[in-house]
Design a protein around this motif. Structure first.
Motif, PDB file in Angstrom:
ATOM      1  N   GLN A  37      14.752 -21.301  -3.068  1.00 49.95           N
ATOM      2  CA  GLN A  37      14.467 -22.017  -4.313  1.00 49.95           C
ATOM      3  C   GLN A  37      15.559 -23.041  -4.574  1.00 49.95           C
ATOM      4  O   GLN A  37      16.688 -22.682  -4.954  1.00 49.95           O
ATOM      5  N   GLN A  41      13.325 -26.195  -8.662  1.00 48.68           N
ATOM      6  CA  GLN A  41      12.111 -26.081  -7.847  1.00 48.68           C
ATOM      7  C   GLN A  41      11.502 -24.691  -7.960  1.00 48.68           C
ATOM      8  O   GLN A  41      12.110 -23.777  -8.520  1.00 48.68           O
ATOM      9  N   ASP A  42      10.304 -24.554  -7.417  1.00 49.62           N
ATOM     10  CA  ASP A  42       9.697 -23.233  -7.308  1.00 49.62           C
ATOM     11  C   ASP A  42      10.120 -22.624  -5.975  1.00 49.62           C
ATOM     12  O   ASP A  42      10.496 -23.330  -5.045  1.00 49.62           O
ATOM     13  N   GLN A  44      10.046 -21.352  -2.362  1.00 51.64           N
ATOM     14  CA  GLN A  44       9.253 -21.735  -1.199  1.00 51.64           C
ATOM     15  C   GLN A  44       9.396 -20.670  -0.120  1.00 51.64           C
ATOM     16  O   GLN A  44      10.506 -20.258   0.226  1.00 51.64           O
TER      17      GLN A  44
ATOM     18  N   LYS B   3      -3.393 -23.087  -3.817  1.00 51.19           N
ATOM     19  CA  LYS B   3      -2.589 -23.928  -4.682  1.00 51.19           C
ATOM     20  C   LYS B   3      -2.559 -23.341  -6.086  1.00 51.19           C
ATOM     21  O   LYS B   3      -3.561 -22.801  -6.553  1.00 51.19           O
ATOM     22  N   THR B   5      -1.416 -24.450 -10.016  1.00 45.54           N
ATOM     23  CA  THR B   5      -1.021 -25.569 -10.857  1.00 45.54           C
ATOM     24  C   THR B   5      -0.643 -25.089 -12.250  1.00 45.54           C
ATOM     25  O   THR B   5      -1.431 -24.435 -12.933  1.00 45.54           O
ATOM     26  N   GLN B   6       0.574 -25.405 -12.624  1.00 45.50           N
ATOM     27  CA  GLN B   6       1.031 -25.145 -13.991  1.00 45.50           C
ATOM     28  C   GLN B   6       1.299 -26.515 -14.601  1.00 45.50           C
ATOM     29  O   GLN B   6       2.335 -27.123 -14.350  1.00 45.50           O
ATOM     30  N   THR B   9       5.054 -28.614 -17.847  1.00 48.71           N
ATOM     31  CA  THR B   9       6.368 -28.554 -17.220  1.00 48.71           C
ATOM     32  C   THR B   9       7.378 -27.877 -18.147  1.00 48.71           C
ATOM     33  O   THR B   9       8.200 -27.078 -17.699  1.00 48.71           O
ATOM     34  N   PHE B  91       6.725 -18.504 -13.808  1.00 48.48           N
ATOM     35  CA  PHE B  91       5.978 -18.913 -12.635  1.00 48.48           C
ATOM     36  C   PHE B  91       4.688 -18.117 -12.538  1.00 48.48           C
ATOM     37  O   PHE B  91       4.696 -16.885 -12.631  1.00 48.48           O
ATOM     38  N   GLY B 106       3.421 -21.613  -8.457  1.00 46.71           N
ATOM     39  CA  GLY B 106       3.280 -22.869  -9.163  1.00 46.71           C
ATOM     40  C   GLY B 106       4.661 -23.463  -9.383  1.00 46.71           C
ATOM     41  O   GLY B 106       5.676 -22.855  -9.055  1.00 46.71           O
ATOM     42  N   LYS B 107       4.694 -24.657  -9.964  1.00 47.23           N
ATOM     43  CA  LYS B 107       5.967 -25.350 -10.183  1.00 47.23           C
ATOM     44  C   LYS B 107       6.760 -24.755 -11.336  1.00 47.23           C
ATOM     45  O   LYS B 107       7.932 -25.075 -11.516  1.00 47.23           O
ATOM     46  N   THR B 109       6.804 -23.265 -15.597  1.00 49.83           N
ATOM     47  CA  THR B 109       6.859 -23.842 -16.945  1.00 49.83           C
ATOM     48  C   THR B 109       8.154 -23.377 -17.591  1.00 49.83           C
ATOM     49  O   THR B 109       8.398 -22.165 -17.685  1.00 49.83           O
TER      50      THR B 109
END
Lengths: 113, 115
Positions: A37, A41-42, A44, B3, B5-6, B9, B91, B106-107, B109
């Motif tokens: 991470q 970032q998230d 990986q 995939k 998606t969040q 942000t 996440f 996800g990216k 929040t």
């Protein structure tokens, strides 16, 4: 209850050095996953092992290697470290081959200077 | 391909307000798991919930609740009566359930609970 243990918790290395991160899964968990991470970032996925064999591979650089030992602990070896390798490295373990209950260790924060 | 998606942000709410974190996922697998993790400033990933794709029942755990809607591929997370300690990055994640598959995140929040 026992959790996933990672060591060390923090590591500072210089560029071009080598680092070894260790992961001790929850007892009776035979699957181990490694994630990286980066800042902001998230996590990986890097690589996973099931019963001491590599089971899946993600975006792991060729400079990195990993293995799972007979006692199911795993080590992530990182060579020729670069500044961009600075990140949180998480290990997760789960029982069996299907990732039903993935519990993460507290992570190793690697800083490359 | 899988995939998560969040779209949110970053969210800021005042303490005691309710807040919902959105999560939309894509997968071709018929059986899969959905997760939510909390990452406080200390950095660890705290497991909150796992939901099997066959189980669409909503779940409540204290101030936390989750709404899984397969028809819209969403798995939203609501915190009721938020507290400052809820401030963290959250996440949403996904993994296949019928093979040895990794978790796709996800990216995230980033949630700020303001006192």
């Amino acid at each position: 209850a026992a959790g996933v243990i990672q060591s060390p918790r923090h590591l500072i290395k210089e560029k071009r050095e080598t680092a070894t991160l260790k992961c001790y899964p929850i007892p009776r968990h035979d699957t181990v996953y490694w994630y990286q991470q980066g800042p902001g970032q998230d996590p990986q996925f890097l690589i996973s092992f099931y019963e001491k064999m590599q089971s899946d591979k993600g975006s792991i650089p060729d400079r990195f290697s990993a293995q799972q030992f007979s006692d199911y602990h795993s080590e992530l070896n990182m060579s020729s470290l670069e500044l961009g390798d600075s990140a949180l490295y998480f290990c997760a373990s789960s029982p069996g081959r299907v990732n039903t209950e993935a519990f993460f260790g507290q992570g190793t924060r690697l800083t490359v200077v | 391909a899988q995939k998560v998606t969040q779209a949110q942000t970053e969210i800021s709410v005042v303490e005691k307000e309710d807040v919902t974190l959105d999560c939309v996922y894509e997968t071709r697998d018929t059986t899969y798991y959905l997760f939510w993790y909390k990452q406080p400033p200390s950095g660890e990933l705290v497991f909150l919930i796992r939901r099997n794709s066959f189980d669409e029942q909503n779940e409540i755990s204290g101030r936390y609740s989750w709404n899984f809607q397969k028809s819209t591929s969403s798995f939203n997370f609501t915190i009721t009566a938020s507290q400052v300690v809820d401030s963290a990055v959250y996440f949403c994640a996904l993994s296949a359930a019928n093979r040895d598959d990794k978790i796709i995140f996800g990216k995230g929040t980033r949630l700020h609970i303001l006192p």
